[in-house]
Design a protein around this motif. Structure first.
Motif, PDB file in Angstrom:
ATOM      1  N   VAL A  85      36.395  34.278  44.850  1.00  0.00           N
ATOM      2  CA  VAL A  85      36.819  35.104  43.715  1.00  0.00           C
ATOM      3  C   VAL A  85      37.845  34.347  42.860  1.00  0.00           C
ATOM      4  O   VAL A  85      37.972  34.581  41.659  1.00  0.00           O
ATOM      5  CB  VAL A  85      37.452  36.431  44.210  1.00  0.00           C
ATOM      6  CG1 VAL A  85      37.752  37.355  43.047  1.00  0.00           C
ATOM      7  CG2 VAL A  85      36.559  37.120  45.233  1.00  0.00           C
ATOM      8  N   SER A  89      40.534  30.328  38.997  1.00  0.00           N
ATOM      9  CA  SER A  89      41.885  30.790  38.697  1.00  0.00           C
ATOM     10  C   SER A  89      42.818  29.688  38.199  1.00  0.00           C
ATOM     11  O   SER A  89      42.682  28.533  38.546  1.00  0.00           O
ATOM     12  CB  SER A  89      42.503  31.434  39.950  1.00  0.00           C
ATOM     13  OG  SER A  89      41.818  32.614  40.268  1.00  0.00           O
ATOM     14  N   MET A 117      47.650  45.234  36.145  1.00  0.00           N
ATOM     15  CA  MET A 117      46.719  45.069  37.264  1.00  0.00           C
ATOM     16  C   MET A 117      45.292  45.472  36.860  1.00  0.00           C
ATOM     17  O   MET A 117      44.331  44.822  37.248  1.00  0.00           O
ATOM     18  CB  MET A 117      47.176  45.884  38.473  1.00  0.00           C
ATOM     19  CG  MET A 117      48.481  45.370  39.103  1.00  0.00           C
ATOM     20  SD  MET A 117      48.373  43.663  39.699  1.00  0.00           S
ATOM     21  CE  MET A 117      49.074  42.757  38.333  1.00  0.00           C
ATOM     22  N   HIS A 121      42.259  42.437  36.613  1.00  0.00           N
ATOM     23  CA  HIS A 121      41.260  42.451  37.696  1.00  0.00           C
ATOM     24  C   HIS A 121      39.925  43.039  37.292  1.00  0.00           C
ATOM     25  O   HIS A 121      38.967  42.970  38.061  1.00  0.00           O
ATOM     26  CB  HIS A 121      41.816  43.215  38.907  1.00  0.00           C
ATOM     27  CG  HIS A 121      42.981  42.533  39.546  1.00  0.00           C
ATOM     28  ND1 HIS A 121      44.279  42.954  39.370  1.00  0.00           N
ATOM     29  CD2 HIS A 121      43.051  41.428  40.339  1.00  0.00           C
ATOM     30  CE1 HIS A 121      45.100  42.146  40.035  1.00  0.00           C
ATOM     31  NE2 HIS A 121      44.387  41.213  40.627  1.00  0.00           N
ATOM     32  N   HIS A 124      36.676  41.038  37.861  1.00  0.00           N
ATOM     33  CA  HIS A 124      36.499  40.225  39.071  1.00  0.00           C
ATOM     34  C   HIS A 124      35.670  40.897  40.166  1.00  0.00           C
ATOM     35  O   HIS A 124      35.347  40.266  41.167  1.00  0.00           O
ATOM     36  CB  HIS A 124      37.862  39.794  39.631  1.00  0.00           C
ATOM     37  CG  HIS A 124      38.551  38.784  38.745  1.00  0.00           C
ATOM     38  ND1 HIS A 124      38.070  37.510  38.567  1.00  0.00           N
ATOM     39  CD2 HIS A 124      39.649  38.872  37.968  1.00  0.00           C
ATOM     40  CE1 HIS A 124      38.862  36.855  37.726  1.00  0.00           C
ATOM     41  NE2 HIS A 124      39.834  37.675  37.344  1.00  0.00           N
ATOM     42  N   VAL A 126      36.258  43.069  42.502  1.00  0.00           N
ATOM     43  CA  VAL A 126      36.877  43.025  43.828  1.00  0.00           C
ATOM     44  C   VAL A 126      36.482  44.264  44.645  1.00  0.00           C
ATOM     45  O   VAL A 126      36.399  45.363  44.100  1.00  0.00           O
ATOM     46  CB  VAL A 126      38.413  42.948  43.692  1.00  0.00           C
ATOM     47  CG1 VAL A 126      39.097  42.982  45.060  1.00  0.00           C
ATOM     48  CG2 VAL A 126      38.821  41.695  42.929  1.00  0.00           C
ATOM     49  N   PHE A 131      40.183  43.320  49.064  1.00  0.00           N
ATOM     50  CA  PHE A 131      41.570  43.777  48.893  1.00  0.00           C
ATOM     51  C   PHE A 131      42.311  43.670  50.231  1.00  0.00           C
ATOM     52  O   PHE A 131      43.413  43.126  50.317  1.00  0.00           O
ATOM     53  CB  PHE A 131      41.564  45.222  48.393  1.00  0.00           C
ATOM     54  CG  PHE A 131      42.924  45.769  48.037  1.00  0.00           C
ATOM     55  CD1 PHE A 131      43.407  45.687  46.743  1.00  0.00           C
ATOM     56  CD2 PHE A 131      43.723  46.383  49.008  1.00  0.00           C
ATOM     57  CE1 PHE A 131      44.659  46.198  46.413  1.00  0.00           C
ATOM     58  CE2 PHE A 131      44.971  46.887  48.686  1.00  0.00           C
ATOM     59  CZ  PHE A 131      45.444  46.800  47.383  1.00  0.00           C
ATOM     60  N   ASP A 165      43.347  50.176  40.783  1.00  0.00           N
ATOM     61  CA  ASP A 165      43.171  49.317  39.599  1.00  0.00           C
ATOM     62  C   ASP A 165      42.476  48.004  39.930  1.00  0.00           C
ATOM     63  O   ASP A 165      41.795  47.422  39.094  1.00  0.00           O
ATOM     64  CB  ASP A 165      44.546  48.988  38.983  1.00  0.00           C
ATOM     65  CG  ASP A 165      45.090  50.156  38.179  1.00  0.00           C
ATOM     66  OD1 ASP A 165      44.276  50.989  37.723  1.00  0.00           O
ATOM     67  OD2 ASP A 165      46.322  50.231  38.014  1.00  0.00           O
ATOM     68  N   VAL A 166      42.683  47.510  41.152  1.00  0.00           N
ATOM     69  CA  VAL A 166      42.177  46.185  41.518  1.00  0.00           C
ATOM     70  C   VAL A 166      40.716  46.251  41.965  1.00  0.00           C
ATOM     71  O   VAL A 166      39.913  45.394  41.619  1.00  0.00           O
ATOM     72  CB  VAL A 166      43.051  45.565  42.641  1.00  0.00           C
ATOM     73  CG1 VAL A 166      42.428  44.289  43.182  1.00  0.00           C
ATOM     74  CG2 VAL A 166      44.465  45.295  42.123  1.00  0.00           C
ATOM     75  N   THR A 168      37.065  47.343  41.884  1.00  0.00           N
ATOM     76  CA  THR A 168      36.180  47.889  40.863  1.00  0.00           C
ATOM     77  C   THR A 168      34.725  47.940  41.344  1.00  0.00           C
ATOM     78  O   THR A 168      33.840  48.288  40.582  1.00  0.00           O
ATOM     79  CB  THR A 168      36.239  47.036  39.582  1.00  0.00           C
ATOM     80  OG1 THR A 168      35.950  45.667  39.925  1.00  0.00           O
ATOM     81  CG2 THR A 168      37.605  47.107  38.947  1.00  0.00           C
TER      82      THR A 168
END
Ligand code: HEM
Lengths: 169, 292
Positions: A85, A89, A117, A121, A124, A126, A131, A165-166, A168
């Motif tokens: 992921v 970066s 956040m 994110h 991505h 995630v 997480f 929030d992170v 998804t």
């Protein structure tokens, strides 16, 4: 379009970008990639600071936080569950903003200048498992810094709601 | 079909539908939960503590996958030996289905009760649970707990005897509403469960008798000492439906250790009070749970 007009358009846009940056700081430090403009605010950190100074002390202050973030990043890069992921970066920026964010949330004398956040994110994809993998790496890094488990949890309690929030996917 | 069968069938169908949707959408995903957050297996086979069913869903899966657990538990009491073993699956961290067989060996007490030395009651428990709302782990910015609704259908293999001691039936059901909350800031795990039950000693001595279903509370608290280690206590209120023998509330003090994401070992001291006229049934509880 002729070659000349492309060249001119390109030069103009570079000039425009440079002047825009001169007017408003990009919040991308030297050595970092540029990011789309955004409003800088501590609210982007996603949590209110912890006011009890004992917690910051347990993290060994700003120096401890920097070591924890370095440990976290090393853990992420070595963790096959999530390293993919982060392949694209900007590590210098991620390191800087994570230190700022942790320091701010832990009640240190720092401001968070990164993005929110949700916005950082959103693309991505995630998952909850990813997480949790990141949480485990953070726990390892806090263990290595000698942060007592109960103090770790006071910090993690601020990060846990960011799941919404992170994650998804 | 009784209400309970309908509820279990309904939950089973909902789980199957949800599984089918996953199978179409992507391959099954397993694993992903943080250590200990799947709970352990109760003596009735549900995800929970040891004696009390919680709102946590068994298995290591997240909302994207499936998981499962198998457990074996033994409780050595003053006069009796209790054993349970079973399987459970968790689907999308939302549904839980479980099957457990319990054995209650009366040992020497069996002879004293006129049942015969080593007389053993057996009971099967089929459970289903659905998580309704809330997230015990992530919702740290709100007081709202994770809440789940569960049902357990139990059938005892000693119908003649449980009726002879005053029970109305040899099978029955429990419905429970459980609320679980991790207070991460305090490293504390809390659970409260309301159970609608007519089971005598969880059904090992049949169902009903002097009274029918009643509401009973169950309360648990645990303190996390590390990612893998939690200690705590549970209190389970019990009904008292049989004339021939009083039934007491249950208490335990537990320590659970996650060896890794696949194996959790739990040891406890339990006080189950009076059982079938034998008072002060205290003893040692040991439970192994394997999961994925
Ligand atoms: C509570 C948990 C998390 C926190 C506090 C957090 C914090 C951050 C911060 C501060 C940034 C940089 C913001 C900026 O550049 O302005 C960031 C970026 C990022 N995060 Fe997270 N994050 C969390 C969880 C995760 C997880 C679980 C993953 C994936 C497994 C993840 C993947 C990423 C990626 C890929 C970036 C972008 C990096 C880049 O493009 O340079 N994050 N995160």
């Amino acid at each position: 379009m002729s070659f000349n007009s492309i060249l001119i358009a390109g030069l103009t846009s570079i000039a425009f970008t440079v002047s825009a940056h001169a007017a408003q700081p990009p919040h991308a430090m030297p050595g970092e990639l540029e990011v789309d403009p955004y409003e800088v605010s501590n609210a982007n950190a996603g949590a209110e600071p912890i006011t009890d100074p004992a917690v910051l002390a347990a993290f060994n202050g700003e120096a401890g936080i920097a070591r924890i973030v370095d440990g976290l990043i090393a853990g992420i890069q070595a963790d096959e569950r999530i390293e993919g992921v982060f392949r694209a970066s900007d590590w210098p920026r991620l390191r800087r903003t994570l230190i700022e964010q942790f320091c701010y949330i832990l009640g240190g004398p720092c401001d968070y200048t990164g993005r929110s956040m949700a916005s950082v994110h959103v693309d991505h994809g995630v998952t909850t498992a990813e997480f949790n993998a990141l949480v485990e790496n953070l726990q390892d890094a806090m263990d290595a810094e000698g942060v007592p488990f109960a103090m770790q949890n006071r910090f993690l309690a601020r990060l846990a709601p960011m799941h919404g929030d992170v994650v998804t996917r | 079909m009784t209400l309970i069968h309908t509820m279990i069938a309904g939950l089973g169908l909902a789980s199957a539908a949800s599984l089918a949707a996953t199978a179409q959408a992507q391959d099954f995903e397993t694993g992903g939960k943080l250590l200990l957050t799947r709970g352990i297996s109760t003596i009735e086979g549900s995800g929970g503590g040891g004696l009390s069913s919680w709102a946590l869903i068994t298995g290591n899966e997240t909302e994207r996958g499936i998981g499962g657990t198998a457990h074996a538990t033994q409780v050595e009491l003053e006069d009796f030996r209790f054993q349970s073993a079973g399987f459970a699956i968790g689907i999308h961290d939302r549904f839980e289905l479980s099957w457990t067989r319990q054995r209650f060996d009366t040992q020497d007490a069996g002879a004293a009760l006129g049942l015969g030395q080593g007389f053993t009651f057996e009971q099967d428990v089929i459970g289903a649970k659905i998580r309704l709302f809330g997230d015990a782990v992530y919702d740290q910015d709100s007081w709202v707990p994770q809440v789940a609704l569960g049902v357990q259908h139990k059938s005892n293999n000693q119908g003649a005897i449980v009726r002879a001691v005053g029970a109305a039936d040899d099978s029955g059901y429990d419905v429970y509403l459980a609320a679980t909350k991790l207070l991460l800031e305090h490293s504390l795990l809390l659970n409260a469960t309301l159970r609608w039950t007519e089971a005598n000693q969880t059904g090992l001595l049949g169902y009903g008798g002097l009274n029918d279903h009643s509401l009973q509370g169950e309360f648990s608290a645990g303190y996390m000492l590390s990612r893998r280690f939690i200690i705590g206590a549970e209190y389970r209120f019990k009904p008292d439906n049989l004339g021939f023998a009083g039934e007491d509330d249950w208490v335990d003090l537990f320590a659970a250790y996650a060896v890794n994401q696949h194996l959790t070992v739990t040891a406890a001291w339990v006080d189950l009070g009076s059982i079938a006229t034998f008072d002060d049934q205290r003893g040692f509880y040991l439970s192994l749970q394997a999961g994925f």
